[in-house]
Design a protein around this motif. Structure first.
Motif, PDB file in Angstrom:
ATOM      1  N   PRO A 188     -36.330  37.147  10.833  1.00 40.44           N
ATOM      2  CA  PRO A 188     -36.953  38.283  10.155  1.00 40.44           C
ATOM      3  C   PRO A 188     -36.194  39.583  10.365  1.00 40.44           C
ATOM      4  CG  PRO A 188     -38.559  37.064  11.439  1.00 40.44           C
ATOM      5  CD  PRO A 188     -37.213  36.523  11.802  1.00 40.44           C
ATOM      6  N   ILE A 207     -48.698  48.164   5.951  1.00 41.29           N
ATOM      7  CA  ILE A 207     -47.528  49.029   6.102  1.00 41.29           C
ATOM      8  C   ILE A 207     -46.400  48.302   6.819  1.00 41.29           C
ATOM      9  CG2 ILE A 207     -48.786  51.207   6.007  1.00 41.29           C
ATOM     10  CD1 ILE A 207     -49.000  51.242   8.955  1.00 41.29           C
ATOM     11  N   LEU A 259     -43.710  48.342   9.489  1.00 39.81           N
ATOM     12  CA  LEU A 259     -43.422  49.094  10.706  1.00 39.81           C
ATOM     13  C   LEU A 259     -42.136  48.714  11.399  1.00 39.81           C
ATOM     14  CD1 LEU A 259     -46.723  49.386  12.718  1.00 39.81           C
ATOM     15  CD2 LEU A 259     -45.484  51.171  11.532  1.00 39.81           C
ATOM     16  N   ASP A 311     -40.041  47.410  14.294  1.00 43.15           N
ATOM     17  CA  ASP A 311     -40.406  47.455  15.711  1.00 43.15           C
ATOM     18  C   ASP A 311     -40.816  48.850  16.157  1.00 43.15           C
ATOM     19  OD1 ASP A 311     -40.081  44.815  16.170  1.00 43.15           O
ATOM     20  OD2 ASP A 311     -37.994  44.985  16.765  1.00 43.15           O
ATOM     21  N   CYS A 356     -43.436  50.920  15.540  1.00 43.10           N
ATOM     22  CA  CYS A 356     -44.786  51.142  16.037  1.00 43.10           C
ATOM     23  C   CYS A 356     -45.145  52.610  16.140  1.00 43.10           C
ATOM     24  CB  CYS A 356     -44.984  50.459  17.391  1.00 43.10           C
ATOM     25  SG  CYS A 356     -45.076  48.680  17.222  1.00 43.10           S
ATOM     26  N   VAL A 399     -47.221  54.861  13.974  1.00 42.75           N
ATOM     27  CA  VAL A 399     -48.080  55.146  12.836  1.00 42.75           C
ATOM     28  C   VAL A 399     -48.484  56.616  12.898  1.00 42.75           C
ATOM     29  CG1 VAL A 399     -50.172  54.476  11.642  1.00 42.75           C
ATOM     30  CG2 VAL A 399     -48.965  52.811  13.058  1.00 42.75           C
ATOM     31  N   GLU A 456     -58.364  48.631   7.420  1.00 37.89           N
ATOM     32  CA  GLU A 456     -57.568  47.981   8.444  1.00 37.89           C
ATOM     33  C   GLU A 456     -56.087  48.182   8.126  1.00 37.89           C
ATOM     34  OE1 GLU A 456     -57.937  43.874  10.981  1.00 37.89           O
ATOM     35  OE2 GLU A 456     -58.391  43.816   8.858  1.00 37.89           O
ATOM     36  N   LEU A 457     -55.337  48.622   9.130  1.00 35.73           N
ATOM     37  CA  LEU A 457     -53.893  48.783   8.933  1.00 35.73           C
ATOM     38  C   LEU A 457     -53.202  47.492   9.347  1.00 35.73           C
ATOM     39  CD1 LEU A 457     -53.239  52.390  10.313  1.00 35.73           C
ATOM     40  CD2 LEU A 457     -53.404  51.662   7.913  1.00 35.73           C
ATOM     41  N   LEU A 458     -52.656  46.784   8.378  1.00 34.66           N
ATOM     42  CA  LEU A 458     -51.950  45.543   8.682  1.00 34.66           C
ATOM     43  C   LEU A 458     -50.445  45.765   8.548  1.00 34.66           C
ATOM     44  CD1 LEU A 458     -54.046  42.838   6.765  1.00 34.66           C
ATOM     45  CD2 LEU A 458     -54.291  43.608   9.126  1.00 34.66           C
ATOM     46  N   VAL A 459     -49.715  44.898   9.218  1.00 37.24           N
ATOM     47  CA  VAL A 459     -48.261  45.009   9.219  1.00 37.24           C
ATOM     48  C   VAL A 459     -47.679  44.042   8.197  1.00 37.24           C
ATOM     49  CG1 VAL A 459     -46.209  44.755  10.636  1.00 37.24           C
ATOM     50  CG2 VAL A 459     -48.333  45.538  11.657  1.00 37.24           C
ATOM     51  N   ASN A 473     -43.688  42.853   6.187  1.00 44.11           N
ATOM     52  CA  ASN A 473     -42.239  42.895   6.314  1.00 44.11           C
ATOM     53  C   ASN A 473     -41.594  42.624   4.964  1.00 44.11           C
ATOM     54  OD1 ASN A 473     -39.739  42.926   7.563  1.00 44.11           O
ATOM     55  ND2 ASN A 473     -39.795  40.748   8.042  1.00 44.11           N
ATOM     56  N   VAL A 528     -51.654  40.592  10.506  1.00 37.62           N
ATOM     57  CA  VAL A 528     -51.735  41.134  11.858  1.00 37.62           C
ATOM     58  C   VAL A 528     -51.915  42.645  11.752  1.00 37.62           C
ATOM     59  CG1 VAL A 528     -50.647  41.231  14.109  1.00 37.62           C
ATOM     60  CG2 VAL A 528     -50.033  39.414  12.540  1.00 37.62           C
ATOM     61  N   ASP A 529     -52.860  43.173  12.521  1.00 35.18           N
ATOM     62  CA  ASP A 529     -53.045  44.617  12.479  1.00 35.18           C
ATOM     63  C   ASP A 529     -51.971  45.315  13.309  1.00 35.18           C
ATOM     64  OD1 ASP A 529     -54.464  45.560  15.250  1.00 35.18           O
ATOM     65  OD2 ASP A 529     -54.940  43.491  14.727  1.00 35.18           O
ATOM     66  N   CYS A 555     -47.872  45.624  17.555  1.00 34.21           N
ATOM     67  CA  CYS A 555     -47.057  46.434  18.450  1.00 34.21           C
ATOM     68  C   CYS A 555     -47.155  45.948  19.892  1.00 34.21           C
ATOM     69  CB  CYS A 555     -47.458  47.901  18.335  1.00 34.21           C
ATOM     70  SG  CYS A 555     -47.058  48.580  16.708  1.00 34.21           S
TER      71      CYS A 555
END
Lengths: 325, 666
Positions: free
Chosen positions: A20, A211, A213, A215, A217, A219, A233-236, A238, B584-585, B590
């Motif tokens: 990834p 969103i 991010l 690595d 982290c 926000v 809910e803030l989800l990640v 890619n 995943v939140d 993180c």
């Protein structure tokens, strides 16, 4: 004419897994489309050529695709296999629909319904849990420096569209929600201001803001606070937002050595995009494919996870491109 | 380690006589479980971690650190803590009042060593990713509760071994060595949990073996270490017990730290994780797939460079525990021709595992252990009742051992609703993976226990490795990964993991191609998922190439982080692919990123293992004479340093070589 591209379940094909952090974030989509096309025309070729002449000529695309109504399925869709094994409530099913740059926002109702319909038929399920939409050209901005971020984002290929356009698209999603086809709605890459406007102007509010991010982290606090206070809910994720550029589609479907032989050599002199591997497309010798100008419209990614076990059972993509003659 | 039945334990010659009896009843109990639970389906992923602590006592005035033997008092205090009980925690083996259902507070358990505590979460974890964030907090809570029930001078540390264990003095309260049960030169009988099970276990292992257990760890040869180096603490003139002859018969080897009791192994602390599988077959798949990862996890968690006050030339505890419970006779060891015993046995009861048990069509016969010893009579009985060949072989292999602790009262009547005889054998086979059938009396499903990891000094690290292993299992199941490796290679890898800095300098056998190949679709009708429901051919349909070409030697960095040319993806990228696939939140992602960064750093050498850190600390101590000796003063400073790391986790900049800087950002 419409081209409906599909990957079927990519989990069965390890080739879809990439590192990834190092690959382009649409590598999975591209390689699994290619793998699926290859798997189909290879079977078609073997079927036609039982005596096994050594020349690996690609069979005509007509042998492994299917014309249906106004569309061409690449490869021919097969909804018999691939359904989920357990009951509906065992799964968490997430769809992410990418409206691609260059496609008309006026068609979003048809596009959205078609995307959801294809996934429901593929998974043999009556509804999904979460539908996230990705609008072209918007990027969430992290507060702090994040050098990795820009390099994985890909080129900005579209200006963000007006929020009113997004809100009118959202009405389509709200109707899917009202019909019970989708339990929750989400958006991707919304920063604080856009999210706030959206929350004010929508009836069924987004439950998720996804969103990218990497690595870092970091926000922005305002976004975090807004999301918390409004139960978003803030989800990640890619993904890049233009997951399927036009040149990539031409490359995948074209008549070059890497192509599936669905499209003929481009007629337009000006269309000289570089291929995925940097080489100019060469004249293919295979049977002439379809001519015309290809314009990707949308991509939908689906993921079905067994809820209480965290095991991904199915994952795949559908993509639609318009071929104008 | 639960304290099961209480009664009158048989001493060795008597226990030996009833061994066959216990095995037979154990097999009947196994068959009863298997019949009842083989069709158990759709169990959720539940999992739990076990943290083991050493209780140390500091005397800051005298600059001394000792092992505290107050386990029983501390457990007593924990068991009587009404607040803990109200929150559902406590000490299950010392039931006081009623536990509330829906419990959340952690629970505490006795362990073999009287200086040890074990703590587990009050309720199992699920796969809700937010649960993963609770793991570390719960570990911290456990340590805090444990500490609150100790003296001010005491502290629960998570080192694998106490650096001065066996120095004949660093125990409080003090007891002299050379007791009747252990007959050790170095540690007293009182070192073991006084529950009758534990001294009996130690005594019967010694009796079955015909001499004391024998642990020889190569000493770390430093500039001023004498050559040959003779362990100066060995007493060749002791004459209390017949076993005192062992050292006169060559039990203590040159250039080795010599130890002679079960406490030196079973007194080590480990980090163990148990998973519940969806059904029996998924459990068997996880058992097989996690097995080749065992030595890699061991090397990554290496934390054991000191024994008995000397620097060792190895980094991990594993072989010491193996030797500490090795009950094999001279005949079974191959030192004498077979006369009374049934077979030669290549491995101790505590060893890397020797079976694969899945019905997976990717499992080739060539992967199985060619030296596997199986009790054919036991196997025939299991097959007779319909158990399949692979699972029957597995249990018939575990059942080559004798039961060590047998209670007279349990031999009156066979109770098929219980599992005591089965567990007697099952839970004294300490292999690096354990396949656990559902226990009777509740809804627990088939489980797999991952046992190779060394305990880490901080809760941050322990949580990181626990969460990593959980995520690896999800990636294995989601992506249908294939880690199959011939079992003898895993056995070799386990040895490799012992070498000093193996994580950086050594290579491990690992499978080259771990991703599934796309199955060729014939006319679009192939249904991959339905294949799981149809009988599998016992051999793969298309065996391509020799098994020897399927694997190669890789560094831990390559295995964990992948190869630069991407020909091998790496376990962390696989976990990241899994995380990119599910929702995943931000907060969870993180936190997990910090955990993965720790493991990535351990694998690529930017972060040190505890073994490397401790060795470096000792060698840099102002009192160190470059002679391999860890003095009391050095041990005091070392354990104090460990306490400091436990509390600050690198936030104060201390030990950042090992912990990294991710915690400093907070």
């Amino acid at each position: 004419m419409k081209l409906i591209l599909s990957t079927s379940n990519v989990l069965a094909a390890g080739s879809s897994l990439h590192r990834p952090s190092k690959s382009k974030s649409n590598a999975e989509l591209i390689s699994s489309l290619r793998t699926n096309f290859e798997a189909h025309y290879t079977v078609a070729a073997n079927g036609h050529d039982a005596n096994g002449t050594s020349e690996p000529t690609k069979p005509s695309y007509k042998t492994w695709t299917r014309q249906r109504d106004d569309g061409l399925e690449v490869p021919a869709l097969d909804f018999e296999s691939g359904g989920l094994q357990e009951e509906r409530e065992q799964y968490d099913i997430t769809l992410k629909l990418f409206y691609l740059p260059g496609a008309s926002s006026a068609d979003r109702e048809t596009q959205t319904r078609e995307a959801v319909d294809l996934v429901l038929r593929e998974l043999h399920m009556p509804s999904v849990d979460l539908l996230i939409v990705s609008f072209p050209g918007i990027y969430f901005d992290e507060e702090e420096d994040c050098p990795d971020k820009l390099s994985t984002r890909g080129p900005v290929e579209a200006e963000p569209e007006l929020i009113d356009t997004q809100i009118s698209t959202w009405k389509v999603l709200e109707s899917l929600h009202d019909q019970g086809l989708v339990k929750k709605l989400g958006i991707a890459e919304f920063g604080h201001d856009r999210l706030q406007t959206f929350l004010e102007k929508t009836t069924v509010r987004p439950s998720v803001d996804q969103i990218n991010l990497r690595d870092c982290c970091s926000v922005p606090k305002a976004l975090m606070a807004l999301a918390k206070s409004r139960n978003v809910e803030l989800l990640v994720h890619n993904d890049c937002s233009n997951v399927l550029p036009r040149g990539t589609v031409r490359e995948l479907l074209g008549s070059g050595p890497q192509g599936a032989g669905v499209l003929a050599v481009a007629s337009r002199a000006g269309d000289k995009r570089k291929g995925l591997h940097g080489e100019e497309r060469t004249n293919g010798v295979a049977e002439a494919g379809l001519g015309g100008e290809v314009q990707p419209q949308w991509v939908v990614k689906y993921t079905a996870v067994v809820k209480n076990r965290g095991v991904v059972e199915s994952k795949g993509y559908f993509a639609v491109a318009e071929l104008s003659r | 380690m639960g304290l099961l039945a209480v009664g009158t334990p048989l001493e060795w010659p008597e226990a030996k006589k009833v061994a066959g009896h216990v095995r037979e009843w154990g097999i009947e109990q196994l068959l009863a479980i298997w019949r009842r639970a083989k069709g158990k389906e759709r169990d959720a992923l539940l999992w739990g971690d076990e943290i083991e602590y050493l209780v140390v006592a500091f005397d800051d005035q005298k600059r001394e650190v000792k092992l505290s033997l107050r386990q029983a008092d501390i457990l007593e205090a924990l068991a009587g803590d009404s607040e803990l009980l109200r929150q559902g925690g406590g000490v299950p083996d010392l039931q006081r009042g009623r536990n509330r259902p829906g419990k959340t507070a952690p629970t505490f358990h006795p362990e073999f060593g009287r200086f040890m505590l074990e703590a587990t979460p009050g309720a199992p974890w699920g796969i809700d990713l937010k649960d993963l964030l609770d793991v570390e907090q719960d570990m911290k809570w456990r340590r805090q509760i444990a500490k609150e029930h100790m003296y001010d001078s005491e502290y629960p540390i998570t080192m694998t071994t106490f650096p001065l264990l066996g120095d004949k003095k660093s125990l409080t309260p003090y007891f002299p060595p050379s007791g009747e049960k252990l007959r050790s030169q170095f540690v007293p009988d009182e070192i073991a949990n006084p529950h009758i099970r534990f001294p009996t276990l130690a005594a019967n292992i010694r009796a079955r073996r015909g001499r004391k257990v024998e642990l020889n760890v190569p000493v770390f040869i430093d500039e001023n270490t004498a050559r040959p180096w003779m362990d100066p603490t060995v007493d060749f003139n002791m004459h209390n017990w017949p076993e005192d002859d062992d050292v006169r018969n060559g039990a203590a080897k040159d250039d080795h730290i010599y130890m002679d009791a079960m406490a030196f192994g079973m007194g080590s602390c480990c980090l163990q994780i148990t998973f519940q599988a969806k059904n029996m077959e998924e459990g068997r798949t996880m058992y097989d797939q996690l097995s080749p990862l065992g030595p890699i996890l061991l090397a990554l968690t290496a934390a054991t460079p000191v024994y008995k006050g000397f620097l060792a030339d190895t980094d991990v505890r594993w072989n010491q525990i193996s030797a500490a419970v090795d009950d094999r006779t001279a005949e079974e060891l191959g030192e004498k021709p077979l006369k009374n015993d049934r077979w030669r046995i290549p491995k101790s009861r505590y060893a890397s595992n020797s079976t694969y048990i899945s019905q997976d069509c990717r499992l080739k016969p060539e992967y199985l252990d060619p030296d596997l010893i199986v009790d054919e009579k036991v196997k025939a009985r299991l097959l007779e009742d319909g158990m399949d060949e692979r699972l029957a072989t597995h249990f018939a292999h575990l059942f080559i051992r004798d039961p060590i602790v047998v209670f007279n009262e349990d031999l009156q009547q066979l109770d098929l609703t219980k599992v005591d005889h089965f567990e007697n054998l099952q839970s004294t086979n300490w292999q690096h993976m354990r396949f656990k059938p559902p226990p009777p009396g509740n809804d627990t499903g088939w489980r797999v226990e991952v046992r190779p990891m060394e305990i880490q000094i901080t809760d941050f690290e322990n949580a990181a490795f626990s969460v990593f292993v959980v995520l690896i299992t999800r990636a294995i199941l989601s992506f249908d990964l294939n880690f199959y490796l011939p079992i003898p290679r895993t056995t070799e890898n386990m040895e490799t993991a012992h070498r000093r800095d193996a994580v950086l300098n050594d290579k491990f056998y690992f499978r080259k191609e771990t991703l599934p190949k796309r199955q060729t679709r014939m006319n679009g009708t192939s249904n991959v998922s339905s294949a799981a429901n149809t009988p599998q051919p016992s051999r793969p349909a298309s065996p391509v190439g020799a098994v020897e070409d399927e694997y190669e030697l890789m560094t831990v960095d390559e295995i964990i982080n992948g190869k630069a040319d991407e020909s091998f993806l790496g376990l962390i990228p696989l976990v990241e692919s899994y995380l990119d696939t599910i929702n995943v939140d931000v907060e969870t992602r993180c936190e997990i990123a910090q955990y993965l960064a720790l493991i990535r750093g351990r694998a690529n050498g930017t972060l040190w293992t505890a073994a490397k850190w401790i060795r470096h600390y000792v060698r840099g101590h102002e009192q160190y004479k470059k002679d391999s000796v860890v003095t009391n003063d050095m041990a005091y400073d070392l354990v104090k340093a460990v306490e400091r790391m436990t509390i600050h986790e690198g936030r104060d900049g201390f030990a950042k070589e090992m912990l990294g800087e991710c915690r400093q950002r907070e």
